[in-house]
Design an enzyme around this catalytic site. Sequence first.
Site, PDB file in Angstrom:
ATOM      1  CG  ASP A  18       5.022  -2.398  -7.917  1.00 27.69           C
ATOM      2  OD1 ASP A  18       4.503  -1.267  -7.899  1.00 27.69           O
ATOM      3  OD2 ASP A  18       6.227  -2.602  -7.696  1.00 27.69           O
ATOM      4  NE  ARG A  31       3.371   7.440 -10.047  1.00 30.63           N
ATOM      5  CZ  ARG A  31       4.149   6.365  -9.918  1.00 30.63           C
ATOM      6  NH1 ARG A  31       5.295   6.312 -10.573  1.00 30.63           N
ATOM      7  NH2 ARG A  31       3.800   5.358  -9.162  1.00 30.63           N
ATOM      8  CG  HIS A  35      -2.444   4.479 -11.133  1.00 29.97           C
ATOM      9  ND1 HIS A  35      -1.680   3.460 -10.608  1.00 29.97           N
ATOM     10  CD2 HIS A  35      -1.888   5.623 -10.648  1.00 29.97           C
ATOM     11  CE1 HIS A  35      -0.723   3.950  -9.845  1.00 29.97           C
ATOM     12  NE2 HIS A  35      -0.820   5.268  -9.853  1.00 29.97           N
ATOM     13  CG  ASN A  66       0.570   2.920  -2.151  1.00 28.96           C
ATOM     14  OD1 ASN A  66      -0.046   1.896  -2.457  1.00 28.96           O
ATOM     15  ND2 ASN A  66       1.874   3.028  -2.379  1.00 28.96           N
TER      16      ASN A  66
HETATM   17  C1  IPE Z   1       3.003  -2.090  -3.265  1.00 32.31           C
HETATM   18  O1  IPE Z   1       3.567  -1.340  -4.262  1.00 32.31           O
HETATM   19  C2  IPE Z   1       1.613  -1.575  -2.964  1.00 32.31           C
HETATM   20  C3  IPE Z   1       0.604  -1.892  -3.945  1.00 32.31           C
HETATM   21  C4  IPE Z   1       0.764  -2.633  -5.005  1.00 32.31           C
HETATM   22  C5  IPE Z   1      -0.704  -1.360  -3.672  1.00 32.31           C
HETATM   23  P1  IPE Z   1       4.478  -0.063  -3.958  1.00 32.31           P
HETATM   24  O2  IPE Z   1       4.897   0.452  -5.275  1.00 32.31           O
HETATM   25  O3  IPE Z   1       3.765   0.873  -3.071  1.00 32.31           O
HETATM   26  O4  IPE Z   1       5.688  -0.698  -3.145  1.00 32.31           O
HETATM   27  P2  IPE Z   1       7.188  -0.239  -3.029  1.00 32.31           P
HETATM   28  O5  IPE Z   1       7.173   1.215  -2.654  1.00 32.31           O
HETATM   29  O6  IPE Z   1       7.830  -0.464  -4.346  1.00 32.31           O
HETATM   30  O7  IPE Z   1       7.780  -1.132  -1.975  1.00 32.31           O
HETATM   31  C1  IPE Z   2       1.137  -0.080  -8.330  1.00 30.07           C
HETATM   32  O1  IPE Z   2       1.866   0.590  -9.291  1.00 30.07           O
HETATM   33  C2  IPE Z   2      -0.128   0.616  -7.981  1.00 30.07           C
HETATM   34  C3  IPE Z   2      -0.138   1.228  -6.652  1.00 30.07           C
HETATM   35  C4  IPE Z   2       0.792   1.120  -5.766  1.00 30.07           C
HETATM   36  C5  IPE Z   2      -1.295   2.020  -6.303  1.00 30.07           C
HETATM   37  P1  IPE Z   2       2.886   1.739  -8.919  1.00 30.07           P
HETATM   38  O2  IPE Z   2       2.157   3.038  -8.989  1.00 30.07           O
HETATM   39  O3  IPE Z   2       3.580   1.476  -7.649  1.00 30.07           O
HETATM   40  O4  IPE Z   2       3.895   1.616 -10.139  1.00 30.07           O
HETATM   41  P2  IPE Z   2       5.471   1.783 -10.112  1.00 30.07           P
HETATM   42  O5  IPE Z   2       6.000   0.824  -9.108  1.00 30.07           O
HETATM   43  O6  IPE Z   2       5.742   3.209  -9.723  1.00 30.07           O
HETATM   44  O7  IPE Z   2       5.888   1.451 -11.500  1.00 30.07           O
HETATM   45 MG    MG Z   3       5.337   0.507  -7.189  1.00 27.98          MG
END
Ligand code: IPE
Ligand code: IPE
Ligand code: MG
Length: 266
Positions: A18, A31, A35, A66
């Site tokens: 995350d 974003r 990634h 997601n």
């Molecule tokens: C958890 O992260 C899912 C992955 C790392 C794939 P999210 O960013 O989706 O989780 P929340 O929304 O903060 O709980």
């Molecule tokens: C984790 O990073 C990757 C996925 C959930 C696909 P995030 O995209 O959730 O990153 P933050 O939490 O918004 O920083």
């Molecule tokens: Mg996240």
Amino acid sequence: MTLIEARNLPSHVGIIMDGNGRWAQQRGLGRAEGHRQGSQAVRRIVRAARRLGLRALTLYAFSEQNWARPEDEIDALWVLLREFLLSEREEILDNSIRLNAVGNIGRLPGVVRAVLDPLRNESSKKYEMTLTLALSYGGREEIAEAARELAAEVAAGKRAVEDVTCEALHARLPSLAVGDPDLVIRTGGERRISNFLLYGLAYAELHFSDALWPDFDAEDLYQAVASYQNRERRFGKVGKAAPLVPELASEGGAPRESSPALLVAV
Ligand code: IPE
Ligand code: IPE
Ligand code: MG
């Protein structure tokens, strides 16, 4: 430098990767760029895990929830995953890594499945470590699917209701085919599980890192493993710490776990 004992390695490590979005935001980038950097971290950590000798690494790459993100972000993620699979193919095969995937894989775009499926097949022959990607994955969804399978067996008269056991459920959870996770790491500073490996988490050790996933490096992984090695896993039993009733323990009686007298003394 972090010291890690060769013995007592966690066999199965899960990572909730995350923080990609925040990493990009902090730099004024989109974003998708977060990634992209996150996929570099995946390369780094897979390599480090293999060198360390882990038997199984499960990476939470995309949750069922997601799908509610903006379409362009989701598309960017699939492009990156396809690139990752194409560019890492040789490294995966040369390093005896078995690539696997869990989740609602049928929901993934065809262009991703077209590279994922053959690599899953090719890499399954000879391997030392299983790398599982959790894609379109949800712990609740996985448990519900297993429950449906068991219910169907009961309805068809192939299974007795009493045989709907923890073991039967466990055996139907693809994410736990490599065993329960011993250690689950979450990067990005949040202290939550977000629907990852729910059933297998029962006795997992949890490690939360404030590093955003694109910044997470081999040293961070080693620190998480070293922290795991300093913990005592008790699985509900009595631990190895100082005896609660020292006089009885020093008399050389039965081990504490199997001594009802000591339990009563507590
Ligand atoms: C958890 O992260 C899912 C992955 C790392 C794939 P999210 O960013 O989706 O989780 P929340 O929304 O903060 O709980
Ligand atoms: C984790 O990073 C990757 C996925 C959930 C696909 P995030 O995209 O959730 O990153 P933050 O939490 O918004 O920083
Ligand atoms: Mg996240």
